[in-house]
Scaffold this active site. Structure first.
Site, short mmCIF file in Angstrom:
data_model
loop_
_atom_site.label_atom_id
_atom_site.label_comp_id
_atom_site.label_asym_id
_atom_site.label_seq_id
_atom_site.Cartn_x
_atom_site.Cartn_y
_atom_site.Cartn_z
N ASP A 15 -20.80 22.73 54.69
CA ASP A 15 -22.29 23.06 54.85
C ASP A 15 -22.86 22.01 55.52
O ASP A 15 -22.29 20.84 55.73
CB ASP A 15 -23.04 23.25 53.35
N ASP A 55 -26.78 20.98 56.17
CA ASP A 55 -27.87 20.39 55.53
C ASP A 55 -27.64 19.83 54.22
O ASP A 55 -27.39 20.52 53.20
CB ASP A 55 -29.18 21.43 55.75
C1 G6P Z 1 -29.83 25.71 55.36
C2 G6P Z 1 -30.83 25.12 54.35
C3 G6P Z 1 -31.78 26.10 53.95
C4 G6P Z 1 -32.46 26.63 54.98
C5 G6P Z 1 -31.38 27.35 55.97
C6 G6P Z 1 -32.10 27.92 57.45
O1 G6P Z 1 -28.99 26.53 54.73
O2 G6P Z 1 -29.88 24.50 53.27
O3 G6P Z 1 -32.65 25.19 53.16
O4 G6P Z 1 -33.60 27.60 55.08
O5 G6P Z 1 -30.48 26.53 56.66
O6 G6P Z 1 -32.48 26.88 58.08
P1 G6P Z 1 -33.20 26.99 59.59
O7 G6P Z 1 -32.67 25.76 60.04
O8 G6P Z 1 -32.59 28.25 60.37
O9 G6P Z 1 -34.66 27.21 59.27
MG MG Z 2 -26.90 22.42 52.12
#
Ligand code: G6P
Ligand code: MG
Length: 209
Positions: free
Chosen positions: A7, A9
């Site tokens: 993953d 973030d």
């Molecule tokens: C990741 C994060 C989420 C976030 C998602 C979409 O999975 O953990 O918290 O909402 O990405 O991210 P974005 O950058 O497309 O808004």
């Molecule tokens: Mg994450």
């Protein structure tokens, strides 16, 4: 085992904190409360689903168009925070561990629900580093659905059961289990104890392999 799917973030870099900061700004604008616990439920899920978590506390109902406007507003704030990122935001520990896994012969991929993944990888100097990148732009369902990881494994040409998935989100660990991957939790996800391995640091990956 042949591959690792990470993953992004909250695993490779701390952009989970920028998500939190940006959602907080939107929550304040809407006058709703928003806590770390709410934010933990947004880990791994798509931008629009994350917005729904925030709007649970709102008395006002929003149309689909208004929701898109709110999500765009949050994303603009988030992207302005990403603008300040650079190679300094990739820790030595993470980069060194990735390099060592590669030296051991593993293929490495990203499996992220984010549509900003490519921008982030460029900022931290990891564009073109991974063997495959599967992100919010190539999926129809976000975690806990396993699609993003299944695509990453496909892009690497490795069967799912021969890949580890490394996650900081409960939804991400659930997705990996659903897809038949070996699961490794770090950060927030370790407290749920649903992954096969629960690590206190990224470099502990080297103890598993
Ligand atoms: C990741 C994060 C989420 C976030 C998602 C979409 O999975 O953990 O918290 O909402 O990405 O991210 P974005 O950058 O497309 O808004
Ligand atoms: Mg994450």
């Amino acid at each position: 085992m042949k591959g690792f799917i990470f993953d992004l973030d909250g695993v490779i870099c701390s952009t989970d904190e920028y998500h939190y900061e940006a959602w907080k700004v939107l929550a304040k604008k809407l006058g709703v409360s928003f806590s770390r616990m709410d934010n933990n439920r947004q880990r791994g899920v798509s931008r629009m689903e994350s917005l729904e978590v925030l709007l649970e506390k709102s008395e006002k109902l929003f149309t689909e168009d208004e929701k898109v406007t709110l999500a765009d507003y949050k994303n603009k704030i988030y992207q302005s925070l990403l603008n300040n990122m650079g190679e300094k935001d990739l820790s030595y520990e993470v980069k060194d561990t990735l390099d060592r896994l590669r030296e051991k012969g593993y293929k490495l991929a990203i499996g992220s629900s984010s549509r900003n993944a490519k921008i982030i990888l460029e900022k931290i100097g990891l564009d073109n580093y991974f063997d495959a990148v599967s992100d919010g732009n190539n999926i129809t369902k976000s975690k806990p659905d396993p699609e993003v990881f299944i695509k990453a494994a496909e892009y690497m040409n490795i069967p799912c059961e021969q890949c580890y998935v490394v996650e900081d989100a409960k939804s991400g660990v659930e997705a990996a289990i659903a897809g038949g991957f070996k699961t490794i939790a770090v950060g927030d996800a370790i407290k749920y104890k649903i992954a096969e391995y629960n690590l206190n640091s990224f470099q502990e990956l080297l103890k598993i392999v």
